[in-house]
Write a protein that holds these residues in place. Structure first.
Motif, PDB file in Angstrom:
ATOM      1  N   UNK A 210     -65.663 -61.939 -76.288  1.00 35.23           N
ATOM      2  CA  UNK A 210     -66.593 -60.857 -75.943  1.00 35.23           C
ATOM      3  C   UNK A 210     -66.604 -60.608 -74.442  1.00 35.23           C
ATOM      4  N   UNK A 211     -66.503 -61.666 -73.648  1.00 34.06           N
ATOM      5  CA  UNK A 211     -66.411 -61.474 -72.196  1.00 34.06           C
ATOM      6  C   UNK A 211     -65.144 -60.701 -71.842  1.00 34.06           C
ATOM      7  N   UNK A 212     -64.044 -60.993 -72.534  1.00 39.03           N
ATOM      8  CA  UNK A 212     -62.806 -60.244 -72.312  1.00 39.03           C
ATOM      9  C   UNK A 212     -62.970 -58.773 -72.630  1.00 39.03           C
ATOM     10  N   UNK A 213     -63.709 -58.478 -73.701  1.00 37.57           N
ATOM     11  CA  UNK A 213     -63.989 -57.080 -74.051  1.00 37.57           C
ATOM     12  C   UNK A 213     -64.803 -56.411 -72.952  1.00 37.57           C
ATOM     13  N   UNK A 214     -65.770 -57.151 -72.383  1.00 35.63           N
ATOM     14  CA  UNK A 214     -66.570 -56.620 -71.281  1.00 35.63           C
ATOM     15  C   UNK A 214     -65.739 -56.377 -70.037  1.00 35.63           C
ATOM     16  N   UNK A 215     -64.788 -57.275 -69.765  1.00 34.70           N
ATOM     17  CA  UNK A 215     -63.885 -57.083 -68.619  1.00 34.70           C
ATOM     18  C   UNK A 215     -63.126 -55.774 -68.762  1.00 34.70           C
ATOM     19  N   UNK A 216     -62.605 -55.535 -69.965  1.00 37.22           N
ATOM     20  CA  UNK A 216     -61.877 -54.286 -70.214  1.00 37.22           C
ATOM     21  C   UNK A 216     -62.780 -53.072 -70.028  1.00 37.22           C
ATOM     22  N   UNK A 217     -63.975 -53.113 -70.607  1.00 34.27           N
ATOM     23  CA  UNK A 217     -64.890 -51.970 -70.539  1.00 34.27           C
ATOM     24  C   UNK A 217     -65.234 -51.619 -69.092  1.00 34.27           C
ATOM     25  N   UNK A 218     -65.481 -52.632 -68.276  1.00 31.65           N
ATOM     26  CA  UNK A 218     -65.829 -52.378 -66.875  1.00 31.65           C
ATOM     27  C   UNK A 218     -64.604 -52.005 -66.047  1.00 31.65           C
ATOM     28  N   UNK A 219     -63.423 -52.461 -66.458  1.00 35.00           N
ATOM     29  CA  UNK A 219     -62.189 -52.030 -65.786  1.00 35.00           C
ATOM     30  C   UNK A 219     -61.962 -50.535 -65.999  1.00 35.00           C
ATOM     31  N   UNK A 239     -67.032 -57.098 -62.618  1.00 35.50           N
ATOM     32  CA  UNK A 239     -65.800 -57.613 -63.227  1.00 35.50           C
ATOM     33  C   UNK A 239     -65.535 -59.043 -62.768  1.00 35.50           C
ATOM     34  N   UNK A 240     -65.741 -59.308 -61.470  1.00 35.18           N
ATOM     35  CA  UNK A 240     -65.550 -60.667 -60.929  1.00 35.18           C
ATOM     36  C   UNK A 240     -66.480 -61.652 -61.642  1.00 35.18           C
ATOM     37  N   UNK A 241     -67.752 -61.281 -61.779  1.00 39.21           N
ATOM     38  CA  UNK A 241     -68.740 -62.180 -62.401  1.00 39.21           C
ATOM     39  C   UNK A 241     -68.371 -62.475 -63.853  1.00 39.21           C
ATOM     40  N   UNK A 242     -68.012 -61.437 -64.605  1.00 41.41           N
ATOM     41  CA  UNK A 242     -67.687 -61.618 -66.029  1.00 41.41           C
ATOM     42  C   UNK A 242     -66.378 -62.385 -66.184  1.00 41.41           C
ATOM     43  N   UNK A 243     -65.385 -62.069 -65.355  1.00 40.16           N
ATOM     44  CA  UNK A 243     -64.089 -62.762 -65.441  1.00 40.16           C
ATOM     45  C   UNK A 243     -64.240 -64.238 -65.105  1.00 40.16           C
ATOM     46  N   UNK A 244     -65.057 -64.533 -64.098  1.00 42.16           N
ATOM     47  CA  UNK A 244     -65.313 -65.934 -63.743  1.00 42.16           C
ATOM     48  C   UNK A 244     -65.892 -66.695 -64.926  1.00 42.16           C
ATOM     49  N   UNK A 245     -66.895 -66.096 -65.584  1.00 44.53           N
ATOM     50  CA  UNK A 245     -67.512 -66.774 -66.723  1.00 44.53           C
ATOM     51  C   UNK A 245     -66.533 -66.890 -67.894  1.00 44.53           C
ATOM     52  N   UNK A 246     -65.646 -65.916 -68.050  1.00 44.13           N
ATOM     53  CA  UNK A 246     -64.626 -66.004 -69.107  1.00 44.13           C
ATOM     54  C   UNK A 246     -63.642 -67.128 -68.816  1.00 44.13           C
ATOM     55  N   UNK A 247     -63.218 -67.244 -67.573  1.00 42.16           N
ATOM     56  CA  UNK A 247     -62.257 -68.284 -67.198  1.00 42.16           C
ATOM     57  C   UNK A 247     -62.834 -69.683 -67.416  1.00 42.16           C
ATOM     58  N   UNK A 249     -64.949 -70.783 -69.444  1.00 45.36           N
ATOM     59  CA  UNK A 249     -65.095 -71.244 -70.833  1.00 45.36           C
ATOM     60  C   UNK A 249     -63.907 -72.114 -71.221  1.00 45.36           C
ATOM     61  N   UNK A 250     -62.801 -72.008 -70.442  1.00 48.83           N
ATOM     62  CA  UNK A 250     -61.551 -72.718 -70.716  1.00 48.83           C
ATOM     63  C   UNK A 250     -60.941 -72.297 -72.054  1.00 48.83           C
ATOM     64  N   UNK A 251     -61.392 -71.170 -72.590  1.00 50.10           N
ATOM     65  CA  UNK A 251     -60.789 -70.588 -73.787  1.00 50.10           C
ATOM     66  C   UNK A 251     -59.940 -69.405 -73.336  1.00 50.10           C
ATOM     67  N   UNK A 252     -58.637 -69.512 -73.524  1.00 48.36           N
ATOM     68  CA  UNK A 252     -57.722 -68.552 -72.919  1.00 48.36           C
ATOM     69  C   UNK A 252     -57.570 -67.251 -73.706  1.00 48.36           C
ATOM     70  N   UNK A 253     -57.906 -67.277 -74.988  1.00 46.56           N
ATOM     71  CA  UNK A 253     -57.656 -66.118 -75.844  1.00 46.56           C
ATOM     72  C   UNK A 253     -58.281 -64.838 -75.335  1.00 46.56           C
ATOM     73  N   UNK A 254     -59.567 -64.889 -74.991  1.00 45.45           N
ATOM     74  CA  UNK A 254     -60.263 -63.692 -74.538  1.00 45.45           C
ATOM     75  C   UNK A 254     -59.725 -63.163 -73.226  1.00 45.45           C
TER      76      UNK A 254
END
Length: 452
Positions: A210-219, A239-247, A249-254
């Protein structure tokens, strides 16, 4: 200017919502219930010309908020988001019908039924029939119903951008919640495995998606709806804040899915732009890459370098891991074996859980929707996959105005290959690729007649 102020106020509102959800647990379920009531009411009272858009706004908001309300216990039950997508889509059908060319998705839904019959026969006592079948089929059914509704529905390019804006809003609330839940990433570190502590205590895979989806939407907002440098910096900061939180998580898929979506979007945007527009895109892209570099440096520092090990497929001491897929390959191969052994009708819905329970003594859910369709539906699974892959391409041949067509399909395909359909998002985002995006209507120019 007014639109920009409305957008900024929505961002602030959703930051406040994230804060309130964290500090006032008592409001979580009432707030989610209020969101449902609000959107149902909006769909009912909307003008006929705005019904479709309102339905899509409602679905977008619900799918983007699914992980937040699951992790906080705000959802009324676990799979509610998928049922809400079905409900909103059916409401939309009641008011505006469906295209007579969407019939392949009727066949798709019918093809899911034999697996339910087989499940009623084959599932053992350790697997509850209703919940097991609902878990694996609610996502595919939500995809089918929303696809029936969205197929060939006409919306303008600016309306599609508004839909994408709704995809970003709950993600901002979730990001705020995550910063409050685990402000110090270093305290949550325990190797290079998926980090539940940095994911709000919830599944890192779903949170990352879901964070990855948010990164795309804000991009998208960064490139298309940020006309000045100030707005670009503002959206870039989000985008920086959301991408940081996505990274973290250590889950690479998103994260990988977001990169693929952004790449698909930018390729279409660049190829369809004029020379002057391309120059602006290149400038924005350079700035965007700088934001990405900053995010990576901060993430590396906050994880003591472990994030670099994670993306290099290494453990905490730098040794290469044998399986980059963290066990997903074995599950995939096991499900292909299930298809080979039961090629006609498959093993039934949740049947591979039953097989793994009998063989390994534990219930393990699939991470790959393609292999699950083959193992649980047999030859009907091949039929389903053909519909899902070929039908969007047929609509693309007739209408090429959907700038996000390939990005939407990338999200669906990438997500179902690492997270199956645990979330409602891949099914609904797939359906958005079926929209008929039209150019904006130009206002007629009225000229005064010259009286001679």
């Amino acid at each position: 200017m007014i639109k920009d102020l409305n957008y900024l106020s929505l961002i602030v509102l959703h930051i406040v919502i994230g804060i309130l959800i964290f500090y006032l647990p008592i409001i979580r379920q009432p707030f989610y219930l209020a969101v449902i009531v609000y959107f149902v009411a909006q769909i009912i009272i909307a003008k006929k010309s705005k019904k479709t858009l309102t339905v899509l706004f409602a679905c977008s908001y619900i799918v983007a908020g699914e992980s937040l309300f699951r992790m906080t216990g705000g959802g009324l039950f676990y799979e509610i988001s998928k049922y809400l997508i079905i409900l909103f889509s059916i409401l939309g059908m009641f008011y505006s019908g469906i295209s007579n060319r969407s019939y392949p998705y009727f066949f798709y839904l019918i093809a899911l039924l034999p697996a339910v019959v087989l499940a009623s026969i084959n599932l053992g006592y350790d697997l509850i029939f209703r919940s097991s079948v609902a878990f694996v089929l609610s996502g595919p059914v939500a995809l089918g119903i929303s696809s029936l509704y969205c197929y060939n529905k006409r919306i303008t390019k600016s309306e599609l951008l508004d839909i994408i804006k709704y995809l970003s809003l709950p993600v901002i609330s979730m990001t705020t919640y995550l910063f409050l839940y685990s402000p110090s990433i270093k305290e949550t570190l325990a190797g290079t495995g998926s980090n539940f502590g940095a994911s709000g205590g919830f599944g890192p895979n779903q949170v990352s998606t879901i964070l990855g989806l948010g990164i795309f939407a804000l991009t998208v907002r960064f490139f298309l709806k940020s006309p000045n440098l100030l707005l670009k910096i503002f959206n870039g900061s989000l985008i920086i804040a959301i991408t940081f939180r996505a990274l973290v998580t250590f889950s690479r898929g998103g994260v990988f899915t977001a990169i693929l979506m952004i790449g698909a979007f930018l390729l279409l945007l660049f190829s369809n732009s004029s020379f002057n527009q391309k120059r602006r895109i290149i400038f924005a892209f350079i700035l965007f890459c700088l934001f990405g570099l900053v995010t990576w440096v901060v993430s590396k520092d906050q994880t003591n370098g472990l994030i670099e090990n994670r993306y290099a497929n290494q453990d905490a001491v730098g040794r290469n891991k044998d399986d980059i897929t963290t066990g997903r390959t074995d599950l995939f191969l096991g499900e292909l074996e299930g298809f080979i052994n039961h090629p006609y009708l498959g093993v039934g819905a949740s049947g591979m859980k039953q097989v793994r329970l009998e063989k390994e003594g534990q219930i393990i859910a699939s991470h790959n929707e393609i292999s699950r369709l083959l193992s649980e539906h047999g030859i009907l699974g091949i039929f389903i996959i053909c519909i899902l892959l070929l039908k969007p391409l047929s609509i693309r041949e007739k209408s090429k105005n959907n700038l996000f067509f390939y990005a939407f399909l990338v999200f669906w395909f990438a997500t179902i290959n690492h997270s199956a359909m645990r979330l409602a998002a891949p099914g609904f985002i797939y359906a958005l690729a079926l929209l008929n995006v039209t150019n904006e209507k130009k206002r007629p120019i009225h000229r005064k007649r010259i009286i001679q």
